[in-house]
Motif scaffolding. Structure first.
Motif, mmCIF file in Angstrom:
data_model
loop_
_atom_site.group_PDB
_atom_site.id
_atom_site.type_symbol
_atom_site.label_atom_id
_atom_site.label_comp_id
_atom_site.label_asym_id
_atom_site.label_seq_id
_atom_site.Cartn_x
_atom_site.Cartn_y
_atom_site.Cartn_z
ATOM 1 N N CYS A 28 -30.282 -47.943 -76.691
ATOM 2 C CA CYS A 28 -29.550 -49.073 -77.271
ATOM 3 C C CYS A 28 -30.084 -49.407 -78.657
ATOM 4 O O CYS A 28 -31.283 -49.313 -78.910
ATOM 5 C CB CYS A 28 -29.657 -50.285 -76.360
ATOM 6 N N GLY A 29 -29.166 -49.820 -79.536
ATOM 7 C CA GLY A 29 -29.501 -50.133 -80.919
ATOM 8 C C GLY A 29 -30.089 -51.520 -81.073
ATOM 9 O O GLY A 29 -30.594 -52.108 -80.122
ATOM 10 N N SER A 30 -30.004 -52.034 -82.271
ATOM 11 C CA SER A 30 -30.581 -53.344 -82.578
ATOM 12 C C SER A 30 -29.955 -54.434 -81.731
ATOM 13 O O SER A 30 -28.732 -54.530 -81.618
ATOM 14 C CB SER A 30 -30.373 -53.670 -84.058
ATOM 15 N N LEU A 31 -30.812 -55.242 -81.112
ATOM 16 C CA LEU A 31 -30.346 -56.387 -80.320
ATOM 17 C C LEU A 31 -30.140 -57.578 -81.242
ATOM 18 O O LEU A 31 -31.002 -57.895 -82.066
ATOM 19 C CB LEU A 31 -31.365 -56.733 -79.246
ATOM 20 N N LYS A 32 -29.002 -58.237 -81.076
ATOM 21 C CA LYS A 32 -28.740 -59.424 -81.893
ATOM 22 C C LYS A 32 -28.033 -60.466 -81.042
ATOM 23 O O LYS A 32 -27.379 -60.138 -80.050
ATOM 24 C CB LYS A 32 -27.903 -59.068 -83.113
ATOM 25 N N THR A 65 -37.181 -49.437 -79.642
ATOM 26 C CA THR A 65 -35.814 -49.108 -79.249
ATOM 27 C C THR A 65 -35.697 -49.304 -77.750
ATOM 28 O O THR A 65 -36.515 -48.793 -76.985
ATOM 29 C CB THR A 65 -35.472 -47.664 -79.643
ATOM 30 N N LYS A 120 -22.416 -50.995 -73.840
ATOM 31 C CA LYS A 120 -23.109 -52.213 -74.287
ATOM 32 C C LYS A 120 -24.235 -52.583 -73.332
ATOM 33 O O LYS A 120 -24.248 -52.186 -72.169
ATOM 34 C CB LYS A 120 -22.140 -53.403 -74.311
ATOM 35 N N THR A 138 -27.143 -58.940 -77.480
ATOM 36 C CA THR A 138 -26.308 -57.807 -77.132
ATOM 37 C C THR A 138 -26.581 -56.653 -78.099
ATOM 38 O O THR A 138 -27.070 -56.871 -79.212
ATOM 39 C CB THR A 138 -24.811 -58.189 -77.131
ATOM 40 N N ALA A 139 -26.265 -55.446 -77.651
ATOM 41 C CA ALA A 139 -26.424 -54.256 -78.499
ATOM 42 C C ALA A 139 -25.509 -53.162 -78.002
ATOM 43 O O ALA A 139 -25.080 -53.158 -76.836
ATOM 44 C CB ALA A 139 -27.877 -53.758 -78.472
ATOM 45 N N ASP A 140 -25.188 -52.232 -78.901
ATOM 46 C CA ASP A 140 -24.438 -51.032 -78.538
ATOM 47 C C ASP A 140 -25.418 -50.021 -77.947
ATOM 48 O O ASP A 140 -26.579 -49.951 -78.375
ATOM 49 C CB ASP A 140 -23.755 -50.413 -79.757
ATOM 50 N N CYS A 141 -24.940 -49.231 -76.973
ATOM 51 C CA CYS A 141 -25.788 -48.225 -76.338
ATOM 52 C C CYS A 141 -25.062 -46.891 -76.271
ATOM 53 O O CYS A 141 -23.843 -46.848 -76.153
ATOM 54 C CB CYS A 141 -26.133 -48.645 -74.897
#
Length: 146
Positions: A28-32, A65, A120, A138-141
């Motif tokens: 998963c990418g950056s959590l925001k 990550t 996600k 949330t983040a994209d995975c």
């Protein structure tokens, strides 16, 4: 002598390792999202929401990550790694579209919910630790398997 040689060879034999099948892997990418600061004791009604960002990647520019690994050796847990060492977390909910694991510490609980069809993750934090009582991130995975 033959008996001793047979006994030694019996102890020297090692079974082949058990095959581990990957059920899925998620990176998963950056959590925001946002965090909420409030008084968990209820003495103050102040509630402050602030933006929160945990950039993916190694420090100092990132906070780690977020990765998940589910394999066939333990179907009740998922290996999760983020800012610290890898942890084996229990699955607390599973459906056709979602799988959630929980990490409990001395201050509260983190819930990681993977939505593998949507690609996600939603991460929530609920705690009694003064200052940062909660967060919704949330983040994209990217998923492999499942």
């Amino acid at each position: 002598m033959t008996f001793i040689a047979a006994a030694i060879s019996a102890f020297a034999w090692t079974p082949s390792p058990t095959q581990t099948d990957i059920v899925f892997r998620a990176t998963c990418g950056s959590l925001k999202g946002h965090r909420v600061n409030m008084d968990p004791n209820g003495k103050s009604n102040i509630e402050k929401w602030t933006p929160e960002l945990y950039p993916a990647g190694p420090p100092p520019n990132g906070t780690g990550t977020l990765t998940f690994l589910s394999d066939s050796t333990d179907t009740g847990h998922i290996r999760v790694k983020w800012t610290s060492d890898e942890q084996l977390l229990p699955i607390v909910f599973k459906s056709e579209t979602q799988i959630s694991v929980a990490d409990v510490d001395e201050f509260g609980v983190w819930i990681f919910s993977l939505y593998y069809r949507a690609g996600k993750v939603i991460v929530t934090r609920q705690t009694t630790n003064s200052g940062a009582v909660g967060a919704l991130l949330t983040a994209d995975c990217k998923f492999v398997g499942k």
